[in-house]
Design a protein around this motif. Sequence first.
Motif, PDB file in Angstrom:
ATOM      1  N   TYR A 325     -18.302 -30.240   6.339  1.00 31.00           N
ATOM      2  CA  TYR A 325     -17.429 -29.061   6.409  1.00 31.00           C
ATOM      3  C   TYR A 325     -18.147 -27.796   5.958  1.00 31.00           C
ATOM      4  CZ  TYR A 325     -14.259 -32.928   6.814  1.00 31.00           C
ATOM      5  OH  TYR A 325     -13.673 -34.085   7.241  1.00 31.00           O
ATOM      6  N   ARG A 326     -19.468 -27.935   5.737  1.00 31.39           N
ATOM      7  CA  ARG A 326     -20.230 -26.827   5.167  1.00 31.39           C
ATOM      8  C   ARG A 326     -20.106 -25.541   6.002  1.00 31.39           C
ATOM      9  NH1 ARG A 326     -25.533 -24.919   6.003  1.00 31.39           N
ATOM     10  NH2 ARG A 326     -25.670 -26.452   7.657  1.00 31.39           N
ATOM     11  N   ILE A 327     -20.238 -25.690   7.337  1.00 32.38           N
ATOM     12  CA  ILE A 327     -20.256 -24.495   8.189  1.00 32.38           C
ATOM     13  C   ILE A 327     -18.921 -23.761   8.129  1.00 32.38           C
ATOM     14  CG2 ILE A 327     -20.488 -23.730  10.585  1.00 32.38           C
ATOM     15  CD1 ILE A 327     -22.909 -25.186  10.653  1.00 32.38           C
ATOM     16  N   LEU A 328     -17.853 -24.542   8.162  1.00 28.30           N
ATOM     17  CA  LEU A 328     -16.536 -23.911   8.057  1.00 28.30           C
ATOM     18  C   LEU A 328     -16.343 -23.295   6.671  1.00 28.30           C
ATOM     19  CD1 LEU A 328     -13.927 -26.289   9.746  1.00 28.30           C
ATOM     20  CD2 LEU A 328     -14.484 -23.950  10.410  1.00 28.30           C
ATOM     21  N   ALA A 329     -16.802 -24.027   5.657  1.00 27.89           N
ATOM     22  CA  ALA A 329     -16.625 -23.538   4.280  1.00 27.89           C
ATOM     23  C   ALA A 329     -17.398 -22.242   4.062  1.00 27.89           C
ATOM     24  CB  ALA A 329     -17.071 -24.609   3.288  1.00 27.89           C
ATOM     25  N   LEU A 330     -18.622 -22.198   4.598  1.00 28.85           N
ATOM     26  CA  LEU A 330     -19.422 -20.969   4.478  1.00 28.85           C
ATOM     27  C   LEU A 330     -18.743 -19.819   5.195  1.00 28.85           C
ATOM     28  CD1 LEU A 330     -23.118 -22.138   4.994  1.00 28.85           C
ATOM     29  CD2 LEU A 330     -22.116 -21.062   2.950  1.00 28.85           C
ATOM     30  N   CYS A 331     -18.239 -20.111   6.376  1.00 24.77           N
ATOM     31  CA  CYS A 331     -17.564 -19.089   7.169  1.00 24.77           C
ATOM     32  C   CYS A 331     -16.373 -18.543   6.382  1.00 24.77           C
ATOM     33  CB  CYS A 331     -17.130 -19.689   8.495  1.00 24.77           C
ATOM     34  SG  CYS A 331     -16.118 -18.605   9.492  1.00 24.77           S
ATOM     35  N   LYS A 332     -15.616 -19.439   5.771  1.00 26.81           N
ATOM     36  CA  LYS A 332     -14.433 -19.018   5.027  1.00 26.81           C
ATOM     37  C   LYS A 332     -14.823 -18.129   3.846  1.00 26.81           C
ATOM     38  CE  LYS A 332     -10.404 -20.814   2.634  1.00 26.81           C
ATOM     39  NZ  LYS A 332     -10.645 -20.844   1.196  1.00 26.81           N
ATOM     40  N   LYS A 333     -15.930 -18.510   3.197  1.00 30.14           N
ATOM     41  CA  LYS A 333     -16.351 -17.788   2.005  1.00 30.14           C
ATOM     42  C   LYS A 333     -16.961 -16.422   2.353  1.00 30.14           C
ATOM     43  CE  LYS A 333     -18.950 -18.468  -2.178  1.00 30.14           C
ATOM     44  NZ  LYS A 333     -20.226 -18.934  -2.679  1.00 30.14           N
ATOM     45  N   GLU A 334     -17.802 -16.434   3.397  1.00 36.03           N
ATOM     46  CA  GLU A 334     -18.557 -15.215   3.683  1.00 36.03           C
ATOM     47  C   GLU A 334     -17.857 -14.251   4.647  1.00 36.03           C
ATOM     48  OE1 GLU A 334     -22.337 -16.747   4.873  1.00 36.03           O
ATOM     49  OE2 GLU A 334     -22.747 -17.512   2.841  1.00 36.03           O
ATOM     50  N   LYS A 335     -16.993 -14.809   5.500  1.00 39.02           N
ATOM     51  CA  LYS A 335     -16.312 -13.945   6.478  1.00 39.02           C
ATOM     52  C   LYS A 335     -14.827 -14.240   6.472  1.00 39.02           C
ATOM     53  CE  LYS A 335     -20.497 -14.321   9.110  1.00 39.02           C
ATOM     54  NZ  LYS A 335     -21.233 -15.139  10.074  1.00 39.02           N
ATOM     55  N   PRO A 336     -14.180 -13.941   5.358  1.00 42.15           N
ATOM     56  CA  PRO A 336     -12.778 -14.373   5.216  1.00 42.15           C
ATOM     57  C   PRO A 336     -11.832 -13.835   6.298  1.00 42.15           C
ATOM     58  CG  PRO A 336     -13.454 -12.930   3.406  1.00 42.15           C
ATOM     59  CD  PRO A 336     -14.685 -13.260   4.163  1.00 42.15           C
ATOM     60  N   SER A 337     -12.044 -12.614   6.763  1.00 51.14           N
ATOM     61  CA  SER A 337     -11.059 -12.105   7.740  1.00 51.14           C
ATOM     62  C   SER A 337     -11.288 -12.765   9.107  1.00 51.14           C
ATOM     63  CB  SER A 337     -11.067 -10.588   7.817  1.00 51.14           C
ATOM     64  OG  SER A 337     -12.212 -10.146   8.474  1.00 51.14           O
ATOM     65  N   PHE A 338     -12.553 -12.962   9.472  1.00 52.71           N
ATOM     66  CA  PHE A 338     -12.834 -13.698  10.712  1.00 52.71           C
ATOM     67  C   PHE A 338     -12.269 -15.117  10.616  1.00 52.71           C
ATOM     68  CE2 PHE A 338     -15.906 -16.720  12.744  1.00 52.71           C
ATOM     69  CZ  PHE A 338     -15.560 -16.464  14.064  1.00 52.71           C
ATOM     70  N   PHE A 339     -12.499 -15.735   9.464  1.00 52.24           N
ATOM     71  CA  PHE A 339     -12.011 -17.103   9.273  1.00 52.24           C
ATOM     72  C   PHE A 339     -10.489 -17.175   9.429  1.00 52.24           C
ATOM     73  CE2 PHE A 339     -10.421 -20.645   6.729  1.00 52.24           C
ATOM     74  CZ  PHE A 339     -11.185 -21.700   7.226  1.00 52.24           C
ATOM     75  N   SER A 340      -9.793 -16.217   8.835  1.00 51.65           N
ATOM     76  CA  SER A 340      -8.334 -16.327   8.925  1.00 51.65           C
ATOM     77  C   SER A 340      -7.844 -16.064  10.349  1.00 51.65           C
ATOM     78  CB  SER A 340      -7.628 -15.440   7.901  1.00 51.65           C
ATOM     79  OG  SER A 340      -7.688 -14.109   8.320  1.00 51.65           O
ATOM     80  N   ASN A 341      -8.615 -15.318  11.127  1.00 49.29           N
ATOM     81  CA  ASN A 341      -8.261 -15.135  12.548  1.00 49.29           C
ATOM     82  C   ASN A 341      -8.376 -16.415  13.352  1.00 49.29           C
ATOM     83  OD1 ASN A 341      -7.545 -12.499  12.701  1.00 49.29           O
ATOM     84  ND2 ASN A 341      -9.633 -11.756  13.091  1.00 49.29           N
ATOM     85  N   ILE A 342      -9.372 -17.223  13.030  1.00 56.56           N
ATOM     86  CA  ILE A 342      -9.634 -18.394  13.882  1.00 56.56           C
ATOM     87  C   ILE A 342      -9.104 -19.692  13.273  1.00 56.56           C
ATOM     88  CG2 ILE A 342     -11.650 -17.400  15.037  1.00 56.56           C
ATOM     89  CD1 ILE A 342     -12.691 -19.859  12.676  1.00 56.56           C
ATOM     90  N   TRP A 343      -8.654 -19.624  12.045  1.00 51.96           N
ATOM     91  CA  TRP A 343      -8.230 -20.846  11.381  1.00 51.96           C
ATOM     92  C   TRP A 343      -6.782 -21.189  11.726  1.00 51.96           C
ATOM     93  CZ3 TRP A 343     -10.094 -25.029   9.485  1.00 51.96           C
ATOM     94  CH2 TRP A 343      -9.325 -25.848   8.654  1.00 51.96           C
TER      95      TRP A 343
END
Length: 589
Positions: A325-343
């Motif tokens: 889950y590292r890639i998703l976790a990194l994405c969530k940590k480093e790009k929170p607004s992008f992550f919340s758009n796609i999550w």
Amino acid sequence: MGTIKNNSAKKIDRREFLKISGLTTVGILTGLPSIEASTPTADLVLTNGKIITVDSKDSIAEAVVVKHGKILEVGSKEMALQYVGSGTKVVDLKGKAATPGLIDSHAHLPVFGFRENGTWVNLQSSESKEEILDAIAARAKRLPSGEWIYAWGIQDITHSFMDRRDLDRVSRDHPILAVNTGGQWGFANTLALQLSGIDSNTPDPAGAKIGKDSGGNPTGLLIHYPALYLVRRKLPVPSYERYAEALSFAADLYVAEGVTTVHDNFFFITEMSSANPAEAYLNSLESNKIPIRVKLWPYIPNVREARLAVKELFSNRDPDPNSDYRILALCKKEKPSFFSNIWGGWKIAADGGGPSALYYRNPSGLPMHSENDFNEMVRIFHSTGQQISVHAIGDKAVDLTLSAFLQALKTEPRKDHRHRIEHALAPTIKARDLIAKSGVVVSTHPQWIYKWFDGVRLLQYLDGERGVVPLKSYLDRGIPMAFGADPPAFPLYKPQVALWQATARVTEKGYRFSSSESIPTKKALRCQTMGSAYSGFQEKEIGSIEKGKLADMVVWNHDFYTIPKDEIKDVKAVLTIVGGKIVHEKNES
Ligand SMILES: [Zn+2]
């Protein structure tokens, strides 16, 4: 809004006409009347159409004004003209209908891409065992021996029509895995079984079955993911590039049919032994390489993975470099607004499909997990505040799911959870009432009636008793409903088929299901737009053509509301717009 005098199209003395899809795009270059400073200039105006807004009043408008990817105004032609300036692209719809971009609440984009672009052997139209074997043989002929053959789309609804020996006749030199259209069960040939270490001593994994003959030898049949993936994880993982290609291939097919948002309701992270898929997915989305919006719902196969996933993504620890889950976790940590758009949330499964669907009356129905494990997975995700989406085909699977949701909600009440049941083809009447009471969302597929319910005795029985894909029952109870096509599990991905079948309820061979569960096209369109948006917490951003929302819209060659019902399936998207950008255009001829 500022007042504009004499600002009509007639006053514009020079226009450039571009032909788009039989619509006239007027790029206005010079000779413009002046626009008062208080009125912004639109980037895009759709005018002179029948704009089906799907707002709360089902309003119809003539024009839409778009700026910076969002809808600035919706209303009359006169209103829209006020926003036309030198840089505005004006599309004269000539009376054509436009709707919000359609939202598919349940699809599997990369695997859909692999099926459609020929990476996998496509068995979707193979109607007999011989046709299936011929299709696989054709692939075997052009592949060096030793290379894997993966075939997708067996339509047969029995587990017994084929075994490893049939596949051995095609090739003993290529490992072969051929799976059913839902991806939940399939057949391996002898070489594939050997390479995967499956023999007479291999026990059934939890929630799954390895077919064995009377002598205890594997027949090649593998039921449910835990068995299937003993073989599938031996297949070479597609490269980053192939994965990204498959994604954009699938997305292009969707925009051509007027779909502007997709919920990828089974996004693989584990079992593929590579992080490439997640990486390709996130990069493609972030760089806008694919033209649609996507919400991701990673599939979680068991309790252990549920714990790991939650720990990686929803605790405060740093992402573990070795985690799936590292890639998703990194994405969530480093790009929170992008992550919340796609999550989206988490996807789990209560049962399989076809012969393993868990109906009370189906003797071969097989739950995907023990009840304890299943409840625990739901609890884990619910307690982190996440939305859960559960695959549940059969009535018993729906009951198990509801029971798990209700237990979790009792322990930790939460108002707007929107936990989802995917499919829910024929729940009991009691379950329907419970779904309504508990705020659960149903994500389902009227189009399945057309292709899949011919000759399925169980379903015909249920139709007489309580109706399959009971859309009207759901709506009457106020159950929020979303529509998705579920490719590649379901062969057809056009949402027009759902809009048609929501009313028609007729199979390909002409069997007509009771119309008591039909809903009008207007309501079906609402499910496919606002309903699907709601199922992903997106109803404030997309799903209708309203001021302030993202400018996702589709212009159609015919009007869903007025065309004869049986022609709805053939209506074509002539212009698809995502965030104010034209991503698809088609000539009508
Ligand atoms: Zn699915």
